[in-house]
Scaffold this motif. Structure first.
Motif, PDB file in Angstrom:
ATOM      1  N   VAL A 275       1.011  -1.181   0.118  1.00 46.03           N
ATOM      2  CA  VAL A 275      -0.286  -0.105  -0.100  1.00 46.03           C
ATOM      3  C   VAL A 275       0.547   1.153  -0.141  1.00 46.03           C
ATOM      4  O   VAL A 275       1.743   1.609   0.447  1.00 46.03           O
ATOM      5  CB  VAL A 275      -1.381   0.060   0.455  1.00 46.03           C
ATOM      6  CG1 VAL A 275      -0.049   0.188   2.704  1.00 46.03           C
ATOM      7  CG2 VAL A 275      -2.145   0.218   0.914  1.00 46.03           C
ATOM      8  N   PRO A 277       0.492   5.129   0.614  1.00 48.49           N
ATOM      9  CA  PRO A 277       1.515   4.793   1.762  1.00 48.49           C
ATOM     10  C   PRO A 277       1.326   4.207   2.854  1.00 48.49           C
ATOM     11  O   PRO A 277       0.416   3.802   2.761  1.00 48.49           O
ATOM     12  CB  PRO A 277       1.904   6.721   2.367  1.00 48.49           C
ATOM     13  CG  PRO A 277       0.189   7.458   2.461  1.00 48.49           C
ATOM     14  CD  PRO A 277      -0.553   6.487   1.358  1.00 48.49           C
ATOM     15  N   GLY A 278       2.420   3.712   3.596  1.00 49.39           N
ATOM     16  CA  GLY A 278       2.429   3.098   4.378  1.00 49.39           C
ATOM     17  C   GLY A 278       2.895   1.645   4.154  1.00 49.39           C
ATOM     18  O   GLY A 278       1.963   1.171   5.151  1.00 49.39           O
ATOM     19  N   LYS A 279       3.638   1.821   3.262  1.00 49.32           N
ATOM     20  CA  LYS A 279       4.027  -0.144   2.923  1.00 49.32           C
ATOM     21  C   LYS A 279       4.449  -1.095   5.050  1.00 49.32           C
ATOM     22  O   LYS A 279       3.951  -2.275   4.711  1.00 49.32           O
ATOM     23  CB  LYS A 279       4.986  -0.140   2.708  1.00 49.32           C
ATOM     24  CG  LYS A 279       5.624  -1.341   1.732  1.00 49.32           C
ATOM     25  CD  LYS A 279       6.657  -1.493   0.801  1.00 49.32           C
ATOM     26  CE  LYS A 279       7.928  -1.065   1.522  1.00 49.32           C
ATOM     27  NZ  LYS A 279       9.382  -1.717   0.446  1.00 49.32           N
ATOM     28  N   PRO A 280       5.178   0.018   5.484  1.00 45.02           N
ATOM     29  CA  PRO A 280       5.742  -1.159   6.887  1.00 45.02           C
ATOM     30  C   PRO A 280       4.549  -1.094   8.041  1.00 45.02           C
ATOM     31  O   PRO A 280       5.180  -1.553   8.209  1.00 45.02           O
ATOM     32  CB  PRO A 280       6.720  -0.118   7.081  1.00 45.02           C
ATOM     33  CG  PRO A 280       6.882   0.736   6.652  1.00 45.02           C
ATOM     34  CD  PRO A 280       5.951   1.568   5.581  1.00 45.02           C
ATOM     35  N   ASN A 297       6.446   8.134   9.570  1.00 44.19           N
ATOM     36  CA  ASN A 297       5.328   9.212   8.713  1.00 44.19           C
ATOM     37  C   ASN A 297       4.307   9.706   8.488  1.00 44.19           C
ATOM     38  O   ASN A 297       3.482   8.672   8.755  1.00 44.19           O
ATOM     39  CB  ASN A 297       6.534   8.925   7.091  1.00 44.19           C
ATOM     40  CG  ASN A 297       6.896   8.949   6.699  1.00 44.19           C
ATOM     41  OD1 ASN A 297       8.355   9.913   7.248  1.00 44.19           O
ATOM     42  ND2 ASN A 297       7.633   8.386   5.551  1.00 44.19           N
ATOM     43  N   SER A 300       1.434   8.358   6.399  1.00 42.05           N
ATOM     44  CA  SER A 300       1.575   6.996   6.375  1.00 42.05           C
ATOM     45  C   SER A 300       0.782   6.357   7.194  1.00 42.05           C
ATOM     46  O   SER A 300      -0.187   5.412   7.296  1.00 42.05           O
ATOM     47  CB  SER A 300       2.810   6.534   6.855  1.00 42.05           C
ATOM     48  OG  SER A 300       3.651   6.985   5.461  1.00 42.05           O
ATOM     49  N   ARG A 335       1.963  -1.276  -6.115  1.00 43.21           N
ATOM     50  CA  ARG A 335       0.936  -0.750  -4.590  1.00 43.21           C
ATOM     51  C   ARG A 335      -0.161  -0.224  -4.426  1.00 43.21           C
ATOM     52  O   ARG A 335      -0.282   0.787  -5.636  1.00 43.21           O
ATOM     53  CB  ARG A 335       2.032   0.433  -3.650  1.00 43.21           C
ATOM     54  CG  ARG A 335       3.299  -0.618  -2.891  1.00 43.21           C
ATOM     55  CD  ARG A 335       3.968  -0.327  -2.018  1.00 43.21           C
ATOM     56  NE  ARG A 335       4.594   0.854  -1.772  1.00 43.21           N
ATOM     57  CZ  ARG A 335       5.275   2.146  -1.083  1.00 43.21           C
ATOM     58  NH1 ARG A 335       4.778   1.876  -0.435  1.00 43.21           N
ATOM     59  NH2 ARG A 335       6.136   2.839  -1.214  1.00 43.21           N
ATOM     60  N   SER A 361       4.704  11.264   1.943  1.00 43.28           N
ATOM     61  CA  SER A 361       4.506  10.632   3.208  1.00 43.28           C
ATOM     62  C   SER A 361       4.295  11.182   4.191  1.00 43.28           C
ATOM     63  O   SER A 361       4.160  11.099   5.341  1.00 43.28           O
ATOM     64  CB  SER A 361       4.665   8.748   2.842  1.00 43.28           C
ATOM     65  OG  SER A 361       6.232   8.479   2.835  1.00 43.28           O
TER      66      SER A 361
END
Ligand SMILES: Nc1nc2c(c(=O)[nH]1)N[C@H]1C(S)=C(S)[C@@H](COP(=O)(O)OP(=O)(O)OC[C@H]3O[C@@H](n4cnc5c(N)ncnc54)[C@H](O)[C@@H]3O)O[C@H]1N2
Ligand code: MOO
Length: 399
Positions: A275, A277-280, A297, A300, A335, A361
């Motif tokens: 995804v 923003p917010g991959k982690p 961030n 995110s 993503r 982000s």
């Protein structure tokens, strides 16, 4: 489940690990925004009897079909004090708005159409049909289902419960969401900042979202960048349903949130989402406690709280709405992208969506004017201005 997963799989994992519903009984005075855990039935009918909708005279329609009828006034029926006798031929009862219709009467002549002299009332008009009587149970009958399980209580619902003579309701206990910031650089708003320090801005924004979704935010403070400091905060937290660690989610040497929760016995369900923003963003569970780890961030953190924390708290999936694009969009990357966007209605009533020009982000400013997340599926093709795209409305669009 671990590694990078799709947004849809993340939603499924959250739904499969829904928090157990705990119940509490609250007064309707304190029930705003709470969620009913069972349907509620009316304890009374509303109105409880046939009632007058106007000030005037309760009569038999038969007696006033022609203009000029003269009737004898035999009593009064104000709201709260019903007239107990039965009205007969040629008789009228003085009645007021909210007064119960006396037995025998089937019509109200409004005051403006009458002239009163002592016990006699002259009706200046003739009537073809019965009027101005609100039938018993027109709003609801005793035993009717007023609200369904899962209803969120707002003004209409609370008024309905009160009118149904219900003073207390069984609602879902508010979930306690513990917000744990992390980073040596973070200082509370209002601090005199030294070089390298930044303001801890995420918790106050997240707390506001959490409240708006009916849960209770709990401030677990700022943990320094060590496993021990984070472990201490986890251990000291009391009665938390969802831990919400913010920051320290990525792969850097100082990103220690996930390992700290793993050491505290939380089992990982996913570690990254495809995804933007917010991959982690990550998710773990231990017994009846969940951890949703958000990236530090700000964009995110806020977008992923909207996307993943909201369904975890409310138990409800997102609903998508179509809106017309206010600008062209490029092909999306791999993503799933949720763009901060401004939603409004055009003069002809069409919903339009205008993504913020800078989607980095780290940015907070786009949230001030933003009322929507514009969804772009992985590898979605380019789109032209005016074409429709799916959005999640996060607040009301501007008119
Ligand atoms: N080599 C890689 N680096 C990064 C990756 C990656 O895959 N490989 N992912 C990037 C992505 S995507 C994101 S998102 C960020 C997430 O990082 P963290 O969750 O570890 O966040 P931090 O490093 O702690 O902070 C990021 C940024 O946000 C500021 N921050 C943190 N907490 C707060 C707060 N409470 N209030 C305001 N601002 C906060 C922090 O100072 C940083 O500037 O990682 C990328 N890196
Ligand atoms: O996923 Mo990160 O939120 O792109 O910067």
């Amino acid at each position: 489940m671990s590694g990078l997963i799709s947004v849809a799989d993340a939603f499924d994992a959250l739904a499969r690990n829904a928090l157990p519903v705990r119940v509490e009984t609250v007064s309707i005075d304190e029930a705003h925004g709470r969620q009913l855990i069972e349907a509620v039935a009316a304890r009374v009918s509303r109105p409880p009897a046939d009632m007058s909708a106007m000030d005037g005279y309760a009569v038999r329609l038969e007696d006033v079909r022609s203009a000029g009828a003269r009737l004898t006034v035999i009593g009064e029926a104000p709201a709260g004090a019903p007239f107990e006798q039965t009205l007969g031929e040629g008789e009228a009862v003085r009645i007021f708005t909210g007064g119960e219709i006396p037995a025998g009467a089937d019509h109200i002549v409004i005051q403006e159409d009458t002239a009163r002299t002592g016990d006699e009332v002259l009706c200046s008009e003739g009537y073809e049909a019965s009027r101005f009587i609100r039938k018993a149970g027109r709003d609801f009958h005793e035993g009717d289902r007023l609200l369904d399980e899962g209803a969120i209580l707002g003004a209409g619902e609370l008024g309905l419960l009160a009118a149904g003579n219900i003073a207390e309701v069984n609602v879902r206990r508010r979930l306690r969401v513990g917000i744990l910031a992390n980073g040596n650089e973070l200082k509370p708003p209002g601090t005199h900042l030294k070089r390298g320090e930044i303001v801890n801005s995420n918790p106050v924004a997240l707390a506001d979202l959490i409240r708006s979704w009916g849960a209770e935010p709990v401030d677990l403070g700022i943990a320094a960048d060590t496993l021990d400091a984070i472990a201490q905060r986890i251990e000291n937290a009391r009665d938390i349903d969802v831990f919400l660690p913010v920051g320290g989610a990525s792969v850097g040497d100082h990103d220690l949130m996930r390992p700290a929760f793993a050491e505290a016995g939380f089992e990982s369900l996913f570690e990254k989402i495809a995804v933007r923003p917010g991959k982690p963003t990550w998710f773990s569970t231990r017994g009846d406690t969940r951890v949703l780890g958000l990236p530090g961030n700000p964009a995110s953190a806020l977008v992923c709280a909207q996307l993943f924390l909201k369904p975890l708290i409310t138990g409800q999936r997102h609903s998508l709405t179509k809106a017309a694009l206010a600008c062209d969009l490029e092909t999306n990357g791999p993503r799933e992208h949720y763009m901060r966007a401004f939603a409004s209605f055009t003069d002809d009533g069409r919903l339009t969506v205008d993504p913020a020009p800078d989607q980095d982000s780290s940015l907070i400013k786009p949230f001030v004017t933003s009322a929507a997340l514009l969804r772009r599926l992985p590898n979605a093709p380019a789109k032209k201005r005016g074409e429709l795209e799916d959005i999640i409305l996060t607040s009301l669009p501007r008119l």
